[in-house]
Structure formats: C-alpha cells, structure tokens
Design an enzyme around this catalytic site. Structure first.
Site, PDB file in Angstrom:
ATOM      1  N   ASP A  31      20.652  -6.123  39.985  1.00  0.00           N
ATOM      2  CA  ASP A  31      21.842  -6.089  38.612  1.00  0.00           C
ATOM      3  C   ASP A  31      23.055  -4.927  39.143  1.00  0.00           C
ATOM      4  O   ASP A  31      24.662  -5.685  39.596  1.00  0.00           O
ATOM      5  CB  ASP A  31      22.131  -5.585  37.223  1.00  0.00           C
ATOM      6  CG  ASP A  31      20.767  -6.893  37.133  1.00  0.00           C
ATOM      7  OD1 ASP A  31      20.305  -8.310  37.632  1.00  0.00           O
ATOM      8  OD2 ASP A  31      19.714  -7.017  35.705  1.00  0.00           O
ATOM      9  N   CYS A  59      17.611 -32.117  18.483  1.00  0.00           N
ATOM     10  CA  CYS A  59      16.855 -32.031  17.954  1.00  0.00           C
ATOM     11  C   CYS A  59      17.581 -31.906  16.615  1.00  0.00           C
ATOM     12  O   CYS A  59      17.916 -32.641  16.273  1.00  0.00           O
ATOM     13  CB  CYS A  59      15.725 -31.195  18.138  1.00  0.00           C
ATOM     14  SG  CYS A  59      14.313 -30.476  17.037  1.00  0.00           S
TER      15      CYS A  59
END
Length: 520
Positions: free
Chosen positions: A234, A86
C-alpha cells in the site's frame, strides 16, 4: 480523490457482513461503486451522487422492527435499475406494495437450490444451465406477496419468491446472496445487472492512475509532502503514484524502528533509490523505539508506544524537509468502510483504523490518501500499472508495529534476532516449495516460554516458536494454510538446526475468528 467521472453504482448498506463482497464483485467488472449506509442516503445525496444503478445490500434487521433500516422512497423514482439482495429484497417488496412475513418455518441458512420458472429474464442469462442453481441463503423473514408489477423467476423450497423482477422498470430482487463464493454462479448475476444498466466497464487502473495524478496535483499544489514508507504494497504504490504526480515535492520517510524482518531495511531502501530516484530519508530510529519498548509486555501498550513514536518521527522530518504541509498514507477503501458506523453511533463501528481517523492536531499536516477508494487487489493492479517490481506487488502483508506483535511478552534484542532468523528460514522454505503466492500471509512468532530439548548429547533450554500461514481475501476472516506434514517436518528441522536459540517448533492452525491472524 472524490471527483470520479465514471458511471457510478450506489450500494446502499443495510448492515450485511458481506456488503464489501458486492463492491468487490462489481469492481472486478470494471464498474465504479461506493458503499454508503442507508442512514446517509437521502434525496440530496441521491441527486449529488447521480447513480446509474442501485443495489440494496442484505442486513440483520427485520422490516417489522421499530426504526427498521429503509431507503428513501425517492430512490425508486430515479428511473435506474435496482437490485435488492436478501433484506434488500424484503425492503423493496415492503416499500413497493408487497408483503413480508416472519420466519414461521421458512427460514433458510446455508446452501440451497433455486429452480427456474418458465419465464425468461435478462438478469438470468447464463443461469439455470442445469435444472437447479446452487445459492447461499441467510434469512429469517420471507416475502409472502410480491409487489405489483413483479413476477417470479426462481423458487427454492423455503423461498417461493427467491428471484423476482419487474422487467419494465429493471427492478430485481433475490432472497439469496450472489456475492459469496457459496453461490458459484453469482458473479454472472452482477455481470448481467451492470450490462443491462448500461455500464461501460471503464473503471480500470490505467484510467484511475491518470485521474489520481490530476487529483493529487490539484490538492497539493506546490506544497511539500512526506510519505510514511513501510515497504509494504500500500505505502509503496502510494509513494510511486504521488511521486509521478509531484516529483521532488515528495519526500519518503522510511522508519527503521528495529522491528523489521531480516534484510528488510536494505531491500526497501535499495529498491526505491535504485528504481525511482525519489527523495528518501532512511530514519534509523532503532534506539528510540527499542528503548521506549524496553520492559513493556502488554500488547496494546506496545501499539500505542509505536504509534506515538511514528508520529513524532514524521513530525520531525516534516520540519526537516522544509516545512511539509501534507502527510501521505496508503489508506484503502476497506479501512474507510470499516471505520464508518452503520447506525451512526460510535459504539458499533466494526473496526477503528489509525490511518482513517485523521492526524493529531499538533502535527499541523493535511492528509493525502490516493488509494482510499481501492481494494487490495486493485492496489496491486495499480502497482503493476505503475511498474513496481512483482516481488513488491506480491509481498505478504506486514503490520505497522512489525515484529513487536510477533514477539508476545517483553521485547528484547535477543528475541528479535532469533525471530528474524527463524522467519527468514520459514519464508525461504515457502518460496523453495513454490507456495509463497498461494498464501496470503506467513510468519513466525517467538513464544514467551523456554522449553527443554536435547541436541547432540546435551540438554538445551531454548525458546519455542509458532509458524503461522493463512489464506484470506482481505484479512477480515482467515483460515490456516494446509501444509503437508512433510513440509512442516522439514521446516522445523531447518529452523532448529539453523537458528540458535530455538529448540521447539509448532504450527498454529487457528482460524479467524475465533483467533486473529497476528499473535498480538
């Protein structure tokens, strides 16, 4: 960890909102990559990073803008493959002698279809199996003249140079976004790109485990470490990994702040003590936290109080375990990315994270963050590699402030008790219907209102609650989960019948944005 021995792919970020998705696609291909803002990438950086390939992300700017984001010209002299996406395509054409023009009726936003030219390109192997390939466009400016050496390999109605390439230099540029799911075959482009760049695909959690253990040992030496263990994915993976590296030099501190779900403290403590035999302090600090939160209704004030108390508790236990020198955290790569300002100024940082900005100086501790280069799905893969139980690896995210932000308004012990029971029934329902693994996060929020109801022959005046369930990739955006009306009706009936104190159940169907996943 900073000493990665694998081949590296550099993603130069020009400010796209979906740059993270590029990295995720590459990691899925077992390729190690890092995202760095364009203004941090100079000649010295390139020499030190030594990328095997480079990708230019998209971005909101225009090459015509004053101070438009640009890569260093030396990146084109590295002799490695480059893929521009892009705005990255426009930058590449602009830097290499092509031409970019403003929109003027050729802007494209949304779904588009790219058709092939007669020429073949290695980047496009497995593409154009049908007449046209669906892609996702999001551009105002457009390339009007390709740079010398480039050819056109794909076109769309508003992007005549939708796919371009210089096969002799392995420079490629596309006007669309192959990283988003609206480009269904986009992953194949990345697969082809890393193959022609010569990546071995050796970025695996087995390899990362060994490298992380070596890095932890080198950083910590013989010092002691405390790890804030919440029981989430985590912190659990970080704790097990660090324990494997340094054994009893690690002490985990599980803070029971009185804001946990039903049975959570017992579940977490039992799992770690029974399965890992690691030093673990169960810090019962319910009175401290709930006492300080008494009468507080503002959500930001709640968070600040909880954050401050966590630091106080960790500091106390760091001294108690024998003057620990390090605090371990489960910081992930998205936290790090989102905390880096794209333009270099603090005002435009996407999101600040409490576990990225360092520690208060008064703590006198250094950070150990062995997961800061991993995405959430990679953390789960590492957890499986480490042998964590599947029930822990697949747990829904749970916020650090716990039930405090699922209890809008003033927190009371009565409301917390009601909330725990309602949440337990809701999650039980989701599991019974086999939906738990299909949902990214689900919970109940107790609302700060009482409503009139009728139960039996009597009038009730009890709390209302809201059910929340969302699907998401990383929590940055989310949409509500489409339960059936039968499921919602059955769940509401169970909660009202089994949880004294609730007489009304609602379902939150707000997406993010405009809402947030949590209620506070």
């Amino acid at each position: 960890m900073t000493d990665i021995t694998h081949d590296r792919l550099l993603i130069i970020d020009f400010g796209s909102q979906v740059t993270q998705l590029i990295a995720r696609r590459l990691r899925e291909l077992n390729v190690f990559c890092e995202i760095h803002p364009f203004n941090t990438v100079d000649d010295a950086f390139l020499k030190d990073f030594d990328p095997k390939a480079v990708i230019f992300s998209g971005g909101p700017s225009s090459v015509f803008a004053v101070g438009a984001p640009m890569p260093p010209q030396s990146v084109f002299d590295l002799g490695v493959p480059i893929l521009g996406i892009c705005y990255g395509q426009q930058v590449m054409m602009h830097c290499l002698g092509g031409k970019v023009e403003r929109g003027h009726g050729t802007a494209e936003f949304g779904r588009a279809f790219v058709a092939p030219t007669k020429d073949k390109l290695e980047l496009l192997e497995g593409w154009f199996l049908t007449e046209k390939e669906q892609v996702w466009m999001s551009h105002g400016d457009h390339v009007s003249k390709i740079a010398p050496g480039f050819e056109v390999y794909g076109t769309s109605p508003n992007a005549p140079f939708a796919i371009t390439g210089d096969a002799s230099r392995n420079f490629f540029a596309v006007q669309f976004h192959p990283e988003v799911h609206h480009t269904p075959n986009g992953a194949r482009l990345y697969e082809n790109f890393v193959r022609l760049a010569g990546f071995k695909g050796d970025w695996t959690m087995h390899a990362y485990r060994e490298e992380a253990i070596a890095a932890i040992r080198a950083q910590v030496g013989d010092a002691k470490v405390i790890c804030g263990l919440s029981g989430g994915v985590d912190s659990s993976v970080a704790a097990v990994l660090i324990h494997e590296a340094i054994g009893d030099q690690l002490t985990c501190v599980f803070v029971d702040h009185g804001l946990l779900r039903k049975g959570e403290a017992e579940e977490v403590v039992t799992m770690f003590r029974d399965n890992y035999n690691m030093p673990l302090i169960h810090a019962d600090e319910q009175e401290l936290f709930l006492g300080e939160l008494d009468g507080v209704s503002d959500p930001e004030t709640k968070r600040k109080i909880i954050g401050r108390l966590f630091i106080d508790v960790f500091q106390k236990h760091a001294i108690a375990v024998g003057d620990a020198k390090f605090l371990a955290q489960g910081t992930l790569y998205p936290d790090v990315i989102e905390s880096v300002s794209f333009s270099g100024g603090p005002s435009v940082t996407i999101k600040s994270h409490h576990n990225v900005g360092g520690l208060p100086e008064k703590m006198g501790l250094q950070l150990v963050e062995p997961l800061r280069e991993l995405f959430k799905d990679e953390v789960r893969a590492l957890g499986r590699e480490l042998g964590l139980p599947a029930s822990f690896i697949g747990r829904h995210p749970f916020p650090g402030p716990g039930l405090a932000i699922r209890c809008p308004g003033e927190i009371t012990r009565e409301k917390l008790a009601i909330l725990r029971e309602a949440d337990a029934v809701y999650i039980d329902q989701i599991r019974k219907h086999g939906l738990y693994d299909d949902i990214w996060q689900a919970f109940v929020a107790i609302l700060p209102v009482r409503t009139v109801g009728v139960m039996g022959d009597g009038r009730t005046y009890d709390f209302a609650c809201a059910l929340r369930a969302v699907n998401s990739v990383d929590g940055m955006t989310a949409d509500y989960y489409p339960f059936t009306h039968e499921f919602l009706g059955e769940t509401a009936t169970r909660i009202i019948n089994e949880v004294p104190g609730i007489n009304r159940v609602t379902y939150d169907i707000t997406s993010k944005p405009p809402g947030t996943i949590e209620w506070e």
